[in-house]
Write an enzyme that holds these catalytic residues in place. Structure first.
Site, PDB file in Angstrom:
ATOM      1  CG  ASP A   1      -2.080   0.901   1.175  1.00 42.04           C
ATOM      2  OD1 ASP A   1      -3.218   0.409   1.308  1.00 42.04           O
ATOM      3  OD2 ASP A   1      -1.883   2.130   0.988  1.00 42.04           O
ATOM      4  CG  ASP A   7       2.126   4.033  -6.513  1.00 41.54           C
ATOM      5  OD1 ASP A   7       1.728   5.115  -6.084  1.00 41.54           O
ATOM      6  OD2 ASP A   7       1.575   3.441  -7.475  1.00 41.54           O
ATOM      7  CB  SER A  20     -17.399  -0.135  -8.447  1.00 37.44           C
ATOM      8  OG  SER A  20     -18.443   0.728  -8.134  1.00 37.44           O
ATOM      9  CE1 TYR A  77     -13.519   4.071  -8.040  1.00 42.29           C
ATOM     10  CE2 TYR A  77     -15.932   4.107  -8.112  1.00 42.29           C
ATOM     11  CZ  TYR A  77     -14.745   3.520  -7.694  1.00 42.29           C
ATOM     12  OH  TYR A  77     -14.781   2.371  -6.934  1.00 42.29           O
ATOM     13  CE  LYS A 130     -12.402   0.693  -8.917  1.00 41.00           C
ATOM     14  NZ  LYS A 130     -11.323  -0.108  -8.349  1.00 41.00           N
ATOM     15  CG  ASN A 149     -23.836   1.455  -1.935  1.00 44.84           C
ATOM     16  OD1 ASN A 149     -24.450   0.814  -2.790  1.00 44.84           O
ATOM     17  ND2 ASN A 149     -23.494   2.696  -2.121  1.00 44.84           N
ATOM     18  CG  LEU A 203     -25.820   8.246   3.553  1.00 41.12           C
ATOM     19  CD1 LEU A 203     -26.120   9.739   3.684  1.00 41.12           C
ATOM     20  CD2 LEU A 203     -27.081   7.494   3.086  1.00 41.12           C
ATOM     21  NE  ARG A 213     -25.318  13.165  -4.730  1.00 39.69           N
ATOM     22  CZ  ARG A 213     -24.641  12.275  -4.024  1.00 39.69           C
ATOM     23  NH1 ARG A 213     -23.522  12.626  -3.432  1.00 39.69           N
ATOM     24  NH2 ARG A 213     -25.059  11.024  -3.899  1.00 39.69           N
TER      25      ARG A 213
HETATM   26  N1  LIG Z   1     -15.634   1.638  -0.543  1.00 38.00           N
HETATM   27  C1  LIG Z   1     -16.524   1.561  -1.527  1.00 38.00           C
HETATM   28  O1  LIG Z   1     -17.653   2.030  -1.389  1.00 38.00           O
HETATM   29  C2  LIG Z   1     -16.174   0.864  -2.816  1.00 38.00           C
HETATM   30  C3  LIG Z   1     -17.205   0.480  -3.682  1.00 38.00           C
HETATM   31  C4  LIG Z   1     -16.874  -0.148  -4.880  1.00 38.00           C
HETATM   32  C5  LIG Z   1     -15.545  -0.397  -5.201  1.00 38.00           C
HETATM   33  N2  LIG Z   1     -14.557   0.008  -4.348  1.00 38.00           N
HETATM   34  C6  LIG Z   1     -13.170  -0.247  -4.728  1.00 38.00           C
HETATM   35  O2  LIG Z   1     -12.577  -1.102  -3.768  1.00 38.00           O
HETATM   36  C7  LIG Z   1     -11.195  -0.793  -3.606  1.00 38.00           C
HETATM   37  C8  LIG Z   1     -10.920  -0.573  -2.141  1.00 38.00           C
HETATM   38  O3  LIG Z   1     -11.772   0.455  -1.680  1.00 38.00           O
HETATM   39  P1  LIG Z   1     -11.683   1.008  -0.200  1.00 38.00           P
HETATM   40  O4  LIG Z   1     -13.012   1.543   0.148  1.00 38.00           O
HETATM   41  O5  LIG Z   1     -11.018   0.042   0.681  1.00 38.00           O
HETATM   42  O6  LIG Z   1     -10.729   2.249  -0.462  1.00 38.00           O
HETATM   43  P2  LIG Z   1      -9.536   2.784   0.442  1.00 38.00           P
HETATM   44  O7  LIG Z   1      -9.161   4.123  -0.120  1.00 38.00           O
HETATM   45  O8  LIG Z   1      -9.873   2.711   1.872  1.00 38.00           O
HETATM   46  O9  LIG Z   1      -8.394   1.718   0.133  1.00 38.00           O
HETATM   47  C9  LIG Z   1      -7.580   1.783  -1.008  1.00 38.00           C
HETATM   48  C10 LIG Z   1      -6.154   1.621  -0.538  1.00 38.00           C
HETATM   49  O10 LIG Z   1      -5.297   1.655  -1.685  1.00 38.00           O
HETATM   50  C11 LIG Z   1      -4.166   2.443  -1.386  1.00 38.00           C
HETATM   51  N3  LIG Z   1      -3.682   2.931  -2.688  1.00 38.00           N
HETATM   52  C12 LIG Z   1      -4.275   3.824  -3.514  1.00 38.00           C
HETATM   53  N4  LIG Z   1      -3.560   3.966  -4.628  1.00 38.00           N
HETATM   54  C13 LIG Z   1      -2.489   3.137  -4.517  1.00 38.00           C
HETATM   55  C14 LIG Z   1      -1.381   2.829  -5.349  1.00 38.00           C
HETATM   56  N5  LIG Z   1      -1.236   3.431  -6.530  1.00 38.00           N
HETATM   57  N6  LIG Z   1      -0.477   1.939  -4.911  1.00 38.00           N
HETATM   58  C15 LIG Z   1      -0.616   1.328  -3.706  1.00 38.00           C
HETATM   59  N7  LIG Z   1      -1.637   1.592  -2.868  1.00 38.00           N
HETATM   60  C16 LIG Z   1      -2.566   2.483  -3.280  1.00 38.00           C
HETATM   61  C17 LIG Z   1      -4.651   3.515  -0.434  1.00 38.00           C
HETATM   62  O11 LIG Z   1      -3.620   4.026   0.400  1.00 38.00           O
HETATM   63  C18 LIG Z   1      -5.689   2.744   0.377  1.00 38.00           C
HETATM   64  O12 LIG Z   1      -5.123   2.184   1.543  1.00 38.00           O
HETATM   65  C19 LIG Z   1     -10.922   0.413  -4.478  1.00 38.00           C
HETATM   66  O13 LIG Z   1     -10.353  -0.023  -5.690  1.00 38.00           O
HETATM   67  C20 LIG Z   1     -12.300   0.998  -4.717  1.00 38.00           C
HETATM   68  O14 LIG Z   1     -12.385   1.682  -5.931  1.00 38.00           O
HETATM   69  C21 LIG Z   1     -14.841   0.611  -3.157  1.00 38.00           C
END
Ligand SMILES: NC(=O)c1ccc[n+]([C@@H]2O[C@H](COP(=O)([O-])OP(=O)(O)OC[C@H]3O[C@@H](n4cnc5c(N)ncnc54)[C@H](O)[C@@H]3O)[C@@H](O)[C@H]2O)c1
Length: 363
Positions: A34, A61, A127, A151, A155, A180, A201, A322
Site C-alpha cells: 500500500d 505504489d 464496482s 471513476y 473500473k 455499498n 453517506l 445531484r
Molecule cells: N468503498 C466503496 O464504497 C467501494 C465500492 C466499490 C468499489 N470500491 C473499490 O474497492 C477498492 C478498495 O476500496 P476502499 O473503500 O477500501 O478504499 P480505500 O481508499 O480505503 O483503500 C484503497 C487503498 O489503496 C491504497 N492505494 C491507492 N492507490 C495506490 C497505489 N497506486 N499503490 C498502492 N496503494 C494504493 C490507499 O492508500 C488505500 O489504503 C478500491 O479499488 C475501490 O475503488 C470501493
C-alpha cells in the site's frame, strides 16, 4: 501451513484491511502492499489486535514496476487481490488524470509484472458503478454496462483490460462488483476512516452523530421510491470481505476454469460470467460477479437506524437531486450464491452498530 499466500494491494484501506482479517481467519497468509495515500500504518496495529500478529507490510505504489519485480522475484504468491486505487466519484470528475493514472496504469503495471512472474490469478475490486444508469434493479451481471463519471470509467476500463489479458495471456480473473460497503469489524479496531470530507453517506452520517459535522444532506425526497429518498444496497464490510475468500476459493479450486464446468455448475446463470477459456487462451478466465445483499435500503431508513443505534439526533435536510444520481440500485446476488456459495449474512443494524463502535473508539 497456510492455504496460500496472497498479495493484497491497497490492503491497508477500508475493504482491504477487513479482507485481511477474513483471510487470516480462513488460514491464508498475505502480504500488504500500500502506498499509504488513503490509509495509515495505524491500521496494522488494529489488524495485529484482531489477528494476533503484525501483517507483513510493504509501503509501495502499484505503479512502481521495479518494486513489484523485486517483490515477485523474492516471494511466491498464488494470487493477488487488487484493492489499490482511488475511489471518489466527485474527486474523479475534478482530477480525471489522477484516476486514470492510479487505477488504470496501476492495474496495467501490476498485471504485467504479475504475469511476468507467473502469477495468473487475480481478484479485482470493481464496482456497481460499471452498470449503466438506465438499468432497473435488481442488477444482474449481464445488465448494460456504462458509466457517467471518470471513476466508474476507470473500473470498467480495468475490467476490459483484465478480460483482454485473460484472452491472450491466460490471466484468470474474478472481478467483484461491490455495492455499498458500510460498517466495521465487530471489534471496532479497524473501520472506514476517510481523509477529509466523507464522499459516502454512512461515514458522513457517523460524523454527524459524533457532532463533527452539523447535518446530513439528503439529495432529493421526490425519487420514485417508497419514501422518496434514494435506495442503495448497503452490505456489511465483513460480509464483503468474506465474499473475497469465497471468490478466491472458487477461482483457485479450478471451479471456474473450464467453459463446460462453468456452464454445468451455474446452469442458466452462465450468461452472466464471461468465460473466455474457449475463445483464445485455454486457461484464461474473466468472471464478473456482484457482491451485495440483494436488498435495497433508503437514505431515510439508514439515517433512522443510525439515530436508533447512536442515540443521537442526526439532523438531516432535503436538498436537490445531484446530477447523475439514480433512484434505486441494488444487486441480484444469485450468481455469487450459486457459484461461490456465498451470501451476505449480517443485517443492516449490525453494520450500523459495528460502524458506530469503530467511530466511537476513534473519538
Ligand atoms: N468503498 C466503496 O464504497 C467501494 C465500492 C466499490 C468499489 N470500491 C473499490 O474497492 C477498492 C478498495 O476500496 P476502499 O473503500 O477500501 O478504499 P480505500 O481508499 O480505503 O483503500 C484503497 C487503498 O489503496 C491504497 N492505494 C491507492 N492507490 C495506490 C497505489 N497506486 N499503490 C498502492 N496503494 C494504493 C490507499 O492508500 C488505500 O489504503 C478500491 O479499488 C475501490 O475503488 C470501493
Amino acid at each position: 501451513m497456510p492455504k496460500a499466500t496472497l498479495l493484497l494491494t491497497g490492503g491497508l484501506g477500508y475493504i482491504g484491511s477487513h479482507t485481511a482479517v477474513a483471510l487470516a481467519a480462513a488460514g491464508y497468509d498475505f502480504v500488504i502492499l500500500d502506498n499509504g495515500s488513503n490509509a495509515s500504518v495505524g491500521v496494522l496495529q488494529g489488524l495485529q489486535k484482531i489477528i494476533g500478529i503484525s501483517p507483513e507490510f510493504i509501503r509501495a505504489d502499484v505503479r512502481d514496476a521495479q518494486v513489484l519485480r523485486d517483490l515477485f522475484a523474492h516471494r511466491k504468491f498464488e494470487g493477488i487481490i487488487h484493492f489499490a486505487g482511488l475511489k471518489s466519484v466527485g474527486e474523479s470528475c475534478e482530477k480525471p488524470a489522477e484516476y486514470w493514472d492510479n487505477n488504470v496504469i496501476g492495474s496495467l503495471t501490476l498485471v504485467r509484472e504479475a504475469l511476468n512472474a507467473g502469477i495468473k490469478k487475480i481478484v479485482f475490486s470493481s464496482s456497481a458503478t460499471v452498470y449503466d444508469a438506465s438499468n432497473i434493479s435488481p442488477l444482474r451481471e449481464d445488465a448494460k454496462l456504462g458509466t457517467s463519471n471518470p471513476y466508474g470509467t476507470t473500473k470498467l476500463v480495468v475490467e476490459k483490460l483484465l478480460e483482454d489479458f485473460a484472452r491472450s495471456q491466460g490471466l484468470q480473473v474474478v472481478s467483484l462488483r461491490y455495492f455499498n460497503p458500510i460498517g466495521a469489524h465487530e471489534s471496532g479496531w479497524i473501520g472506514e476512516k476517510p481523509s477529509g470530507i466523507p464522499a459516502n453517506l454512512f461515514p458522513y452520517v457517523m460524523d454527524v452523530a459524533t457532532g463533527k459535522r452539523e447535518k446530513v444532506s439528503i439529495f432529493g425526497d421526490d425519487w420514485p421510491t417508497p419514501d422518496g429518498t434514494g435506495v442503495r444496497d448497503y452490505i456489511h464490510v465483513m460480509d464483503l470481505a468474506e465474499g473475497h475468500i469465497a471468490a478466491w476459493e472458487a477461482l483457485s479450486s479450478g471451479k471456474l476454469k473450464t467453459h463446460q464446468d462453468f456452464e454445468t455448475s451455474c446452469n442458466n446463470e452462465s450468461r452472466r460470467g464471461t468465460n473466455v477459456a474457449s475463445s483464445c487462451n485455454q486457461e484464461g478466465l474473466f468472471f464478473a460477479c456482484n457482491l451485495g445483499t440483494g436488498c435495497g435500503t433508503s437514505v431515510r431508513e439508514l439515517i433512522e437506524v443510525s439515530r436508533e443505534v447512536t442515540g443521537h439526533l442526526i439532523p438531516a435536510i432535503i436538498t436537490s437531486r445531484r446530477p447523475g444520481d439514480v433512484a434505486a440500485v441494488w444487486a441480484n446476488v444469485s450468481l455469487a450464491q450459486t457459484i461461490f456459495g456465498w451470501t451476505a449474512k449480517r443485517k443492516l443494524r449490525q453494520a450500523v452498530e459495528d460502524g458506530w463502535r469503530f467511530k466511537s473508539q476513534q473519538t
